[in-house]
Each structure stands twice: as C-alpha cells, then as structure tokens.
Design a protein around this motif. Structure first.
Motif, mmCIF file in Angstrom:
data_model
loop_
_atom_site.group_PDB
_atom_site.id
_atom_site.type_symbol
_atom_site.label_atom_id
_atom_site.label_comp_id
_atom_site.label_asym_id
_atom_site.label_seq_id
_atom_site.Cartn_x
_atom_site.Cartn_y
_atom_site.Cartn_z
ATOM 1 N N PHE A 1 42.611 76.264 11.019
ATOM 2 C CA PHE A 1 41.683 75.960 12.114
ATOM 3 C C PHE A 1 42.428 75.349 13.298
ATOM 4 N N LEU A 2 43.304 74.401 13.008
ATOM 5 C CA LEU A 2 44.058 73.726 14.069
ATOM 6 C C LEU A 2 44.983 74.697 14.802
ATOM 7 N N LEU A 3 45.581 75.620 14.076
ATOM 8 C CA LEU A 3 46.460 76.608 14.714
ATOM 9 C C LEU A 3 45.702 77.449 15.735
ATOM 10 N N ARG A 4 44.422 77.708 15.463
ATOM 11 C CA ARG A 4 43.614 78.527 16.370
ATOM 12 C C ARG A 4 43.126 77.738 17.580
ATOM 13 N N VAL A 5 42.686 76.518 17.324
ATOM 14 C CA VAL A 5 41.947 75.778 18.352
ATOM 15 C C VAL A 5 42.843 74.896 19.228
ATOM 16 N N THR A 6 43.900 74.331 18.669
ATOM 17 C CA THR A 6 44.743 73.404 19.443
ATOM 18 C C THR A 6 45.307 74.024 20.720
ATOM 19 N N PRO A 7 45.849 75.257 20.694
ATOM 20 C CA PRO A 7 46.353 75.845 21.942
ATOM 21 C C PRO A 7 45.265 76.003 23.006
ATOM 22 N N ILE A 8 44.046 76.310 22.573
ATOM 23 C CA ILE A 8 42.938 76.473 23.518
ATOM 24 C C ILE A 8 42.603 75.135 24.171
ATOM 25 N N LEU A 9 42.507 74.082 23.347
ATOM 26 C CA LEU A 9 42.188 72.763 23.894
ATOM 27 C C LEU A 9 43.303 72.268 24.803
ATOM 28 N N ASP A 10 44.540 72.498 24.417
ATOM 29 C CA ASP A 10 45.676 72.100 25.262
ATOM 30 C C ASP A 10 45.609 72.800 26.618
ATOM 31 N N ALA A 11 45.211 74.059 26.622
ATOM 32 C CA ALA A 11 45.111 74.822 27.874
ATOM 33 C C ALA A 11 44.001 74.263 28.763
ATOM 34 N N ILE A 12 42.906 73.812 28.152
ATOM 35 C CA ILE A 12 41.811 73.219 28.936
ATOM 36 C C ILE A 12 42.282 71.904 29.566
ATOM 37 N N TYR A 13 42.962 71.076 28.792
ATOM 38 C CA TYR A 13 43.503 69.820 29.339
ATOM 39 C C TYR A 13 44.487 70.111 30.479
ATOM 40 N N GLU A 14 45.332 71.116 30.289
ATOM 41 C CA GLU A 14 46.310 71.493 31.316
ATOM 42 C C GLU A 14 45.600 71.951 32.591
ATOM 43 N N MET A 15 44.520 72.704 32.431
ATOM 44 C CA MET A 15 43.745 73.181 33.575
ATOM 45 C C MET A 15 43.163 72.012 34.358
ATOM 46 N N TYR A 16 42.621 71.019 33.657
ATOM 47 C CA TYR A 16 42.049 69.850 34.332
ATOM 48 C C TYR A 16 43.119 69.069 35.086
ATOM 49 N N THR A 17 44.299 68.968 34.519
ATOM 50 C CA THR A 17 45.394 68.266 35.191
ATOM 51 C C THR A 17 45.822 69.015 36.446
ATOM 52 N N LYS A 18 46.011 70.327 36.317
ATOM 53 C CA LYS A 18 46.467 71.142 37.449
ATOM 54 C C LYS A 18 45.472 71.134 38.599
ATOM 55 N N MET A 19 44.171 71.108 38.273
ATOM 56 C CA MET A 19 43.140 71.155 39.308
ATOM 57 C C MET A 19 42.691 69.762 39.746
ATOM 58 N N ASN A 20 43.358 68.753 39.207
ATOM 59 C CA ASN A 20 43.026 67.354 39.544
ATOM 60 C C ASN A 20 41.542 67.070 39.282
ATOM 61 N N ALA A 21 41.072 67.560 38.115
ATOM 62 C CA ALA A 21 39.655 67.440 37.772
ATOM 63 C C ALA A 21 39.377 66.352 36.740
ATOM 64 N N GLU A 22 40.425 65.697 36.267
ATOM 65 C CA GLU A 22 40.248 64.663 35.238
ATOM 66 C C GLU A 22 39.771 63.367 35.860
ATOM 67 N N LEU A 23 38.767 62.749 35.254
ATOM 68 C CA LEU A 23 38.242 61.472 35.721
ATOM 69 C C LEU A 23 38.451 60.404 34.654
ATOM 70 N N SER A 24 38.645 59.164 35.065
ATOM 71 C CA SER A 24 38.971 58.115 34.106
ATOM 72 C C SER A 24 37.907 57.023 34.028
ATOM 73 N N TYR A 25 36.722 57.261 34.609
ATOM 74 C CA TYR A 25 35.694 56.229 34.550
ATOM 75 C C TYR A 25 35.227 56.027 33.122
ATOM 76 N N LYS A 26 34.693 54.855 32.841
ATOM 77 C CA LYS A 26 34.271 54.504 31.473
ATOM 78 C C LYS A 26 32.788 54.800 31.260
ATOM 79 N N ALA A 27 32.484 55.314 30.080
ATOM 80 C CA ALA A 27 31.098 55.599 29.727
ATOM 81 C C ALA A 27 30.392 54.318 29.321
#
Length: 210
Positions: free
Chosen positions: A184-210
């Motif tokens: 399961f991890l072999l399938r999903v980890t690359p996808i999640l890493d790519a989503i995190y990378e996309m947010y970093t590249k597009m400066n879309a990550e926010l750090s406010y607290k819930a």
C-alpha cells in the motif's frame, strides 16, 4: 489487507500530473482507517475531516471535469479565480488538509512497517502514532488539540488488534499484514509526495493552526 488495498491508486505518471477522479475514488476508501484507531473523541473528527475534504474536492471536480482533470488544474484554476483569498479557499484548502490527514496515516503505517517500536511494550503503537503526529499534524494544531492528540496515544489499540481491524476481522499472520501495508505504501507514498511538492512549488502551503 482488506481496508487498504480494496481500491488501487493509479501509479504516479512521469509528469506527476495526478488525475483528480481516480485519486478521489481511491482515497474515498481510506477514512474508515481512523475507526481502527479507536478513541472516537480524537479520531472521529479526523475521519470526518478527511471525508469532508474529499467531498469538497469532488464537488469542485464535478462542476467541470474537463477543467479540473488533474489536482494541479484545481490549484491553478482556483488561484486565478480566487485571487488574494487563495490558497485559503475552495478545493485547494480541502486538498491541503486532506494531504495532512493522509500523511499522518502513511507515516504511522510506515513506522509500523519499518518495525519501529517500544522494546518494553512491542505490541503498542504509541511510538508510531506520536511520530506520525509530530511529522504530519502537530505544527498545525493549537495547544489544546496537541494535548488531546498526545493523550490519545494511551487509548490506541494494540498493534495486533489494529492489524486485525485492517484485515476486517480476519486472522492473518503479522508478517502477511505488514507486507500488505508495505505494498500500500509503495503505491500511495509517491502520490502524496507529489502533492506536497506541488503545494511547495505553487506556494500554496499554509501554516496557520486549526
């Protein structure tokens, strides 16, 4: 593993463009994972948050499947649409929190798969859950939520009970369950890493607290 492998994630393409619909259909099967952790006061809201964010992203996708064909399309279109309010709006915000919930889940499972444990209490998963919380969620939570989550590790199920729950009650050898987690991890980890990378590249990550 019945719960984790009942719907396959498509392999990450070379261009890392993740198709929205197959991603949502695969990830829609994952919120029940949090039922396996017990402690409803803590993990039921996480499950509901995960499911709610999937629903929000799906609603945006359904409004124009061609325009929102990939997750990157969603961020790009919403950035243009919402202007200064972006990225704290729409499916962009929903995906931001969805990926954090998935990160918690994946780090927890990776830690168990890697054999990380408290040697004095090898059947407990506190070590694994605390690592996952530290990496995925803690910095986005205020003091009260942090206390709630940290305290919840004492009510987590035994590792053997968690693995049985993931197998939907079937008795399976631990090494077989761990191998399924690994797949399961072999399938999903690359996808999640790519989503995190996309947010970093597009400066879309926010750090406010819930």
């Amino acid at each position: 593993m019945a719960l984790l492998l009942e719907h396959e994630f498509k392999p990450l393409p070379a261009d890392k463009q993740i198709e929205t619909l197959p991603f949502l259909e695969a990830v829609a099967h994952l919120p029940p994972f949090f039922d396996c952790l017990g402690t409803p006061i803590v993990y039921s809201p996480v499950k509901a948050d995960l499911a709610g964010n999937i629903k929000k992203i799906r609603a945006v996708y359904d409004s124009n499947p061609t325009k929102f064909k990939t997750l990157q399309n969603i961020l790009e279109v919403e950035k243009e649409l919402h202007g200064a309010a972006w990225p704290k709006t729409g499916a962009t915000l929903a995906l931001m929190w969805l990926k954090r919930g998935l990160k918690f889940m994946l780090v927890l499972l990776q830690s168990i798969s890697d054999g990380e444990r408290d040697e004095e209490h090898p059947n407990l998963i506190r070590v694994n859950a605390l690592k996952a919380y530290e990496i995925a969620l803690k910095k986005y939570h205020g003091w009260m939520l942090q206390k709630l989550f940290t305290g919840s590790v004492y009510a987590l199920p035994y590792k053997s009970d968690l693995l049985k729950a993931l197998e939907k009650g079937k008795e399976v050898k631990e090494e077989e369950s761990i191998e399924k987690i690994h797949q399961f991890l072999l399938r999903v980890t690359p996808i999640l890493d790519a989503i995190y990378e996309m947010y970093t590249k597009m400066n879309a990550e926010l750090s406010y607290k819930a």
